[in-house]
Design a protein around this motif. Sequence first.
Motif, PDB file in Angstrom:
ATOM      1  N   PHE A 134       0.828  -1.211   0.000  1.00  0.00           N
ATOM      2  CA  PHE A 134       0.000   0.000   0.000  1.00  0.00           C
ATOM      3  C   PHE A 134       0.858   1.254   0.000  1.00  0.00           C
ATOM      4  O   PHE A 134       0.585   2.214  -0.731  1.00  0.00           O
ATOM      5  CB  PHE A 134      -0.934  -0.002   1.210  1.00  0.00           C
ATOM      6  N   LEU A 135       1.895   1.277   0.826  1.00  0.00           N
ATOM      7  CA  LEU A 135       2.780   2.441   0.866  1.00  0.00           C
ATOM      8  C   LEU A 135       3.484   2.648  -0.466  1.00  0.00           C
ATOM      9  O   LEU A 135       3.690   3.787  -0.913  1.00  0.00           O
ATOM     10  CB  LEU A 135       3.803   2.280   1.994  1.00  0.00           C
ATOM     11  N   THR A 136       3.841   1.552  -1.113  1.00  0.00           N
ATOM     12  CA  THR A 136       4.491   1.658  -2.424  1.00  0.00           C
ATOM     13  C   THR A 136       3.524   2.210  -3.461  1.00  0.00           C
ATOM     14  O   THR A 136       3.885   3.090  -4.264  1.00  0.00           O
ATOM     15  CB  THR A 136       4.997   0.278  -2.865  1.00  0.00           C
ATOM     16  N   TYR A 137       2.283   1.719  -3.443  1.00  0.00           N
ATOM     17  CA  TYR A 137       1.278   2.217  -4.380  1.00  0.00           C
ATOM     18  C   TYR A 137       0.916   3.663  -4.078  1.00  0.00           C
ATOM     19  O   TYR A 137       0.634   4.447  -4.994  1.00  0.00           O
ATOM     20  CB  TYR A 137       0.036   1.330  -4.311  1.00  0.00           C
ATOM     21  N   PHE A 138       0.936   4.039  -2.800  1.00  0.00           N
ATOM     22  CA  PHE A 138       0.599   5.406  -2.398  1.00  0.00           C
ATOM     23  C   PHE A 138       1.554   6.411  -3.022  1.00  0.00           C
ATOM     24  O   PHE A 138       1.149   7.515  -3.411  1.00  0.00           O
ATOM     25  CB  PHE A 138       0.629   5.507  -0.869  1.00  0.00           C
ATOM     26  N   THR A 139       2.833   6.034  -3.115  1.00  0.00           N
ATOM     27  CA  THR A 139       3.818   6.952  -3.699  1.00  0.00           C
ATOM     28  C   THR A 139       3.623   7.128  -5.204  1.00  0.00           C
ATOM     29  O   THR A 139       4.141   8.097  -5.775  1.00  0.00           O
ATOM     30  CB  THR A 139       5.238   6.449  -3.434  1.00  0.00           C
ATOM     31  N   MET A 140       2.922   6.202  -5.848  1.00  0.00           N
ATOM     32  CA  MET A 140       2.632   6.354  -7.272  1.00  0.00           C
ATOM     33  C   MET A 140       1.533   7.382  -7.503  1.00  0.00           C
ATOM     34  O   MET A 140       1.434   7.954  -8.595  1.00  0.00           O
ATOM     35  CB  MET A 140       2.223   5.010  -7.879  1.00  0.00           C
ATOM     36  N   PHE A 142       0.594   9.994  -4.997  1.00  0.00           N
ATOM     37  CA  PHE A 142       0.913  11.277  -4.368  1.00  0.00           C
ATOM     38  C   PHE A 142       2.424  11.437  -4.269  1.00  0.00           C
ATOM     39  O   PHE A 142       3.125  10.529  -3.828  1.00  0.00           O
ATOM     40  CB  PHE A 142       0.292  11.359  -2.968  1.00  0.00           C
ATOM     41  N   GLY A 143       2.900  12.625  -4.665  1.00  0.00           N
ATOM     42  CA  GLY A 143       4.317  12.931  -4.587  1.00  0.00           C
ATOM     43  C   GLY A 143       4.603  13.908  -3.462  1.00  0.00           C
ATOM     44  O   GLY A 143       3.693  14.588  -2.948  1.00  0.00           O
ATOM     45  N   ALA A 144       5.874  14.004  -3.085  1.00  0.00           N
ATOM     46  CA  ALA A 144       6.255  14.899  -1.990  1.00  0.00           C
ATOM     47  C   ALA A 144       6.412  16.340  -2.442  1.00  0.00           C
ATOM     48  O   ALA A 144       6.512  17.238  -1.616  1.00  0.00           O
ATOM     49  CB  ALA A 144       7.561  14.410  -1.358  1.00  0.00           C
ATOM     50  N   GLY A 145       6.449  16.586  -3.739  1.00  0.00           N
ATOM     51  CA  GLY A 145       6.649  17.947  -4.228  1.00  0.00           C
ATOM     52  C   GLY A 145       8.112  18.239  -4.509  1.00  0.00           C
ATOM     53  O   GLY A 145       9.004  17.578  -3.981  1.00  0.00           O
TER      54      GLY A 145
END
Length: 315
Positions: A134-140, A142-145
Amino acid sequence: MESSITQAQSGKLGRAGKAMKIKADRSPSERAFVGFIYAFTGLFALVCLLPFWIVAINSFADESAIKRYGYQLIPKIFSTGAYEFLFRGKQVASSYMVSTTVTVAGTALAVLITAMYAYVLAHPKVKYRSALSFLTYFTMIFGAGLVGFYILIANWLHLKDTLWALILPYLLNPFFAFIMVSFFRTLPYEINEAATVDGANDLRIFFGIILPISKPVIATVGLFYALQYWNDFFLALLFIDDYKLHPLQIMIRQLISNINIGAYVGGSQTNYGQPLPTYSVQLATVCVTIGPIFLLYPFIQRYFVKGITIGALKG
């Protein structure tokens, strides 16, 4: 031996006969449709090849001919002045070394880290694999900017004007990781159990068994990473101010932008008393830049479909 050769030859003849029979059974409309498909595909391939041909052939055109006649399929005047000017300086060799180092080191590290992480996500005995997925998919999504990313690399890690600034941010791509996860899940878990019974630990299983049988997906993801590292210019634009560490893509940008082209390449404003070959130098630089990947791609692209579709759902 002779019987096996005879059987192989008869099998080839049989397949050829079936293909000829299928062609003979086609109706005129089917033949016309097949001919249209072949003609359209050939025309489309020609259209795709045309820009590469124009760039390559006009890099050997004389600068005066380009200014007078523009870019042509066959230049009226040929010249190697652009390549002579380009290789007189040291910047091309320096940028080649930077791009090659970043691509080779980055691809090797990225494939290793991505494979190890994907193996953890695919392993059925890992307790928190669902949370990690889930955390890996989350980074796809939303980005940190850009601001936080720049502060992390430049201020906290102090990687500005180092090659690590070009390597570290791309070491783990979530999409490539999920490709490997899909492949690893197709491998029977009984392999792990048998190796564990024989006394192998997780590292021995991964490096001694899993990686050797994962060559298709490793080749596919490795080529993806290599293309990403070789073609990237954004990281160098953000973190590299020292021109000696400029990769080839930034060098092209400098040349195309006409920013002090003579001093940048290491030559002078004239080439053997002639005006600087601005347009032909730009084209020659593009040819020099895409050369390695252009030659490497045909030998690895056969792994693309196999590596990506392994583990896919079949209807």
